[in-house]
Design a protein around this motif. Structure first.
Motif, PDB file in Angstrom:
ATOM      1  N   CYS A 190       0.844  -1.194   0.000  1.00 24.89           N
ATOM      2  CA  CYS A 190       0.000   0.000   0.000  1.00 24.89           C
ATOM      3  C   CYS A 190       0.883   1.250   0.000  1.00 24.89           C
ATOM      4  CB  CYS A 190      -0.901   0.024   1.228  1.00 24.89           C
ATOM      5  SG  CYS A 190      -2.089  -1.310   1.319  1.00 24.89           S
ATOM      6  N   ILE A 191       0.342   2.327  -0.508  1.00 25.36           N
ATOM      7  CA  ILE A 191       1.069   3.598  -0.518  1.00 25.36           C
ATOM      8  C   ILE A 191       1.507   3.980   0.892  1.00 25.36           C
ATOM      9  CG2 ILE A 191       0.820   6.078  -0.939  1.00 25.36           C
ATOM     10  CD1 ILE A 191       1.120   4.449  -3.491  1.00 25.36           C
ATOM     11  N   ASP A 192       0.633   3.731   1.881  1.00 22.49           N
ATOM     12  CA  ASP A 192       0.952   4.081   3.271  1.00 22.49           C
ATOM     13  C   ASP A 192       2.165   3.328   3.809  1.00 22.49           C
ATOM     14  OD1 ASP A 192      -0.918   6.031   3.609  1.00 22.49           O
ATOM     15  OD2 ASP A 192      -2.417   4.745   4.565  1.00 22.49           O
ATOM     16  N   GLU A 193       2.482   2.157   3.221  1.00 21.81           N
ATOM     17  CA  GLU A 193       3.606   1.350   3.693  1.00 21.81           C
ATOM     18  C   GLU A 193       4.949   1.806   3.107  1.00 21.81           C
ATOM     19  OE1 GLU A 193       3.008  -3.015   3.713  1.00 21.81           O
ATOM     20  OE2 GLU A 193       1.094  -2.555   2.763  1.00 21.81           O
ATOM     21  N   ILE A 194       4.910   2.667   2.095  1.00 23.34           N
ATOM     22  CA  ILE A 194       6.125   3.038   1.358  1.00 23.34           C
ATOM     23  C   ILE A 194       6.597   4.407   1.820  1.00 23.34           C
ATOM     24  CG2 ILE A 194       7.119   3.410  -0.922  1.00 23.34           C
ATOM     25  CD1 ILE A 194       4.798   1.665  -2.023  1.00 23.34           C
ATOM     26  N   SER A 195       7.852   4.472   2.204  1.00 21.02           N
ATOM     27  CA  SER A 195       8.413   5.717   2.729  1.00 21.02           C
ATOM     28  C   SER A 195       9.210   6.440   1.642  1.00 21.02           C
ATOM     29  CB  SER A 195       9.319   5.407   3.924  1.00 21.02           C
ATOM     30  OG  SER A 195       9.902   6.588   4.421  1.00 21.02           O
ATOM     31  N   ASN A 239      -4.529   3.450   0.820  1.00 22.40           N
ATOM     32  CA  ASN A 239      -4.697   1.996   0.738  1.00 22.40           C
ATOM     33  C   ASN A 239      -4.520   1.450  -0.678  1.00 22.40           C
ATOM     34  OD1 ASN A 239      -6.970   3.082  -0.406  1.00 22.40           O
ATOM     35  ND2 ASN A 239      -8.446   1.873   0.775  1.00 22.40           N
ATOM     36  N   THR A 240      -4.092   2.289  -1.626  1.00 25.03           N
ATOM     37  CA  THR A 240      -3.854   1.825  -2.994  1.00 25.03           C
ATOM     38  C   THR A 240      -2.615   0.935  -3.029  1.00 25.03           C
ATOM     39  OG1 THR A 240      -4.799   3.860  -3.900  1.00 25.03           O
ATOM     40  CG2 THR A 240      -3.454   2.535  -5.377  1.00 25.03           C
ATOM     41  N   VAL A 241      -2.738  -0.234  -3.640  1.00 27.80           N
ATOM     42  CA  VAL A 241      -1.636  -1.193  -3.731  1.00 27.80           C
ATOM     43  C   VAL A 241      -0.974  -1.063  -5.096  1.00 27.80           C
ATOM     44  CG1 VAL A 241      -0.988  -3.634  -3.692  1.00 27.80           C
ATOM     45  CG2 VAL A 241      -2.763  -2.783  -2.140  1.00 27.80           C
ATOM     46  N   ILE A 242       0.348  -0.943  -5.109  1.00 21.97           N
ATOM     47  CA  ILE A 242       1.100  -0.872  -6.367  1.00 21.97           C
ATOM     48  C   ILE A 242       1.292  -2.281  -6.910  1.00 21.97           C
ATOM     49  CG2 ILE A 242       3.317  -0.272  -7.416  1.00 21.97           C
ATOM     50  CD1 ILE A 242       3.548   2.029  -5.490  1.00 21.97           C
ATOM     51  N   GLU A 243       0.981  -2.458  -8.186  1.00 18.46           N
ATOM     52  CA  GLU A 243       1.125  -3.751  -8.841  1.00 18.46           C
ATOM     53  C   GLU A 243       2.332  -3.742  -9.775  1.00 18.46           C
ATOM     54  OE1 GLU A 243      -2.495  -4.688 -10.846  1.00 18.46           O
ATOM     55  OE2 GLU A 243      -3.740  -4.537  -9.029  1.00 18.46           O
ATOM     56  N   SER A 244       2.813  -4.945 -10.094  1.00 20.89           N
ATOM     57  CA  SER A 244       3.921  -5.048 -11.024  1.00 20.89           C
ATOM     58  C   SER A 244       3.517  -4.470 -12.375  1.00 20.89           C
ATOM     59  CB  SER A 244       4.331  -6.509 -11.184  1.00 20.89           C
ATOM     60  OG  SER A 244       5.470  -6.613 -12.014  1.00 20.89           O
ATOM     61  N   ASN A 245       4.432  -3.753 -13.020  1.00 18.54           N
ATOM     62  CA  ASN A 245       4.257  -3.093 -14.312  1.00 18.54           C
ATOM     63  C   ASN A 245       3.428  -1.806 -14.241  1.00 18.54           C
ATOM     64  OD1 ASN A 245       5.764  -5.104 -15.666  1.00 18.54           O
ATOM     65  ND2 ASN A 245       3.936  -6.409 -15.743  1.00 18.54           N
TER      66      ASN A 245
END
Length: 485
Positions: free
Chosen positions: A410-415, A452-458
């Motif tokens: 999730c965006i919130d997990e990425i610093s 809460n948006t999750v980054i997907e591969s590609n």
């Protein structure tokens, strides 16, 4: 990276200054010893005196273990031959050439390995006219930058008192402009007798009149974004229909051709002081383009030609001082918007915040095209912003949750570094090497990321970075690692 730059002119100087600041090992080749000394005094780089088409000079510059050659000398033929030499004799992996001729464009076989072995052609004049054309299409904007081939855009706009979002907080964005999905990624606020201050974009941040606001959105929402920060006159949005160009040189002519060939119909006037050049311009352009012998700093001429009715005044001569003075005069006499072409960075910095609406540097407009080749990781697009201080990157997320620090999170997990922001996610874009006749999948999406948006591969992720020194941190974050868990 070890990078050789051929040519110590204005383009070479700007490119060298940018790349040196990113801790690259830079060597500049030029035939002007005085010019090389100036660059060595200003930047931490090495100068080599000589011609870039001579093998001995390239060898002295370190071509045997160089990672990249950027050939931006004054002559096309010098740059092309240098790239061929770099490929055949030294095997430099990446070769970029500044070429003005329209014969060397796109997939021309002359550029391939059997030709001049050029990986990428750059043309500052073409980048410049493409940039200005966007300002004609969106006159409220200070700049418009594209991602994913135009699927999404970054727009900078000066906030005007009375506009829907002005004097409101970012948290009120959806309520104030419900018909446009957008992300405000940066605000630069004017301060009296001080440099503009970068304002962190948080929910409680208020947009004030005069703020320079950077916003990301899908292309179809761009006009709604501009309307949210700009207040129109009673008769609504005013299109750019009357344009005056001061300077009929290479840039002025290219700009005139682009405006004439475009879908939008404009009334165009060109001021050129050289009588022979006036004849050439009149012969080259359609009859409805008015070519006048004169100077953009001639007050009587501007008045006679109705400067107060001009929607956009473009000062595009080769002289910075003339462009500055012509733009200031045109603005004082009633031109709606003025743009000055300014090569010297110090001059462009001085003009920022004055009556000149847009101070444009040719080198800055094409720097992003070069930086995309220098960046580590799968960087697709780089836009250099705020005269090189900030950047917006389009970078592709690769790998999976085990091998990537961003994929599956999730965006919130990425610093991100302080002040940097996730702007957009573009999902479902075809791979660059996909066959043209491949079966089309779902239409690409432009997503405004939430916590809460999750980054997907590609996924193609657009990130705004307010300070260039933070770029390496972002690149490292997106790097795929076999040992990361």
């Amino acid at each position: 990276m070890k990078i050789i730059i051929l040519g110590a002119g204005r383009i070479g100087e700007s490119v060298a200054g940018t790349l040196v600041s990113e801790r690259n090992e830079i060597t500049v080749i030029d035939t002007d010893a005085g010019r090389l000394r100036e660059l060595e005094d200003r930047f931490e780089l090495r100068g080599v005196l000589g011609s870039g088409i001579e093998p001995e000079v390239l060898a002295e510059a370190g071509a045997r273990d160089a990672d990249m050659l950027i050939a931006c000398a004054a002559l096309d033929e010098t740059n092309l031959v240098c790239c061929k030499m770099a490929h055949l004799q030294f095997g430099i992996p990446t070769r970029i050439a500044r070429v003005r001729s329209s014969a060397f464009r796109g997939d021309s076989p002359l550029l391939g390995k059997d030709g001049f072995a050029v990986d990428r052609v750059i043309c500052p004049e073409e980048s410049l006219t493409r940039y200005i054309a966007k300002l004609v299409e969106y006159p409220e904007a200070l700049q418009v930058r594209e991602f994913a081939g135009g699927l999404a855009c970054l727009v900078a706009v000066r906030a005007v008192s009375g506009a829907p979002l002005v004097r409101h907080s970012i948290a009120e964005l959806r309520e104030r402009v419900p018909d446009a999905d957008m992300r405000i990624v940066a605000i630069y606020r004017r301060l009296l007798d001080q440099p503009d201050r970068f304002i962190m974009c948080e929910g409680a941040t208020r947009i004030e009149p005069g703020d320079e606001v950077f916003v990301l959105s899908a292309r179809e929402h761009l006009q709604s974004v501009l309307s949210a920060l700009h207040r129109y006159e009673d008769n609504g949005r005013r299109e750019v229909t009357r344009i005056m160009i001061a300077g009929g040189g290479r840039v002025g002519l290219r700009m005139a051709r682009q405006l004439v060939d475009g879908e939008r119909r404009v009334q165009l006037k060109i001021l050129e002081r050289n009588p022979e050049r006036c004849v050439a311009l009149a012969a080259d352009l359609p009859g409805d383009v008015l070519v006048l012998r004169g100077d953009g700093t001639d007050e009587d001429l501007l008045e006679d030609e109705g400067i107060e009715e001009i929607d956009l005044f473009l000062a595009l001569t080769n002289d910075d001082e003339d462009n500055i003075m012509a733009s200031l005069l045109a603005k004082r006499m009633g031109a709606r918007r003025v743009l000055a072409l300014i090569n010297r960075r110090s001059y462009a910095d001085l003009m920022h915040g004055t009556q000149i609406d847009i101070a444009l540097s040719p080198a800055q407009t094409m720097l992003g095209e070069l930086l995309a080749h220098v960046r580590q990781g799968d960087v697709q697009v780089v836009h250099s912003l705020r005269r090189g201080v900030a950047e917006a990157l389009e970078i592709v997320a690769r790998g999976d949750r085990k091998t990537s620090r961003v994929v599956g999170r999730c965006i919130d997990e990425i610093s991100l570094p302080k002040g940097a922001q996730f702007g957009l996610i573009m999902r479902g874009l075809p791979a660059p090497d996909a066959p043209v006749d491949a079966h089309p999948g779902p239409a690409p999406q432009v997503i405004i990321p939430r916590g809460n948006t999750v980054i997907e591969s590609n996924d193609h992720v657009v990130i705004f970075i307010p300070r260039k020194r933070q770029v390496r941190e972002v690149e490292k974050l997106f790097r795929v690692s076999a040992t990361f868990f």
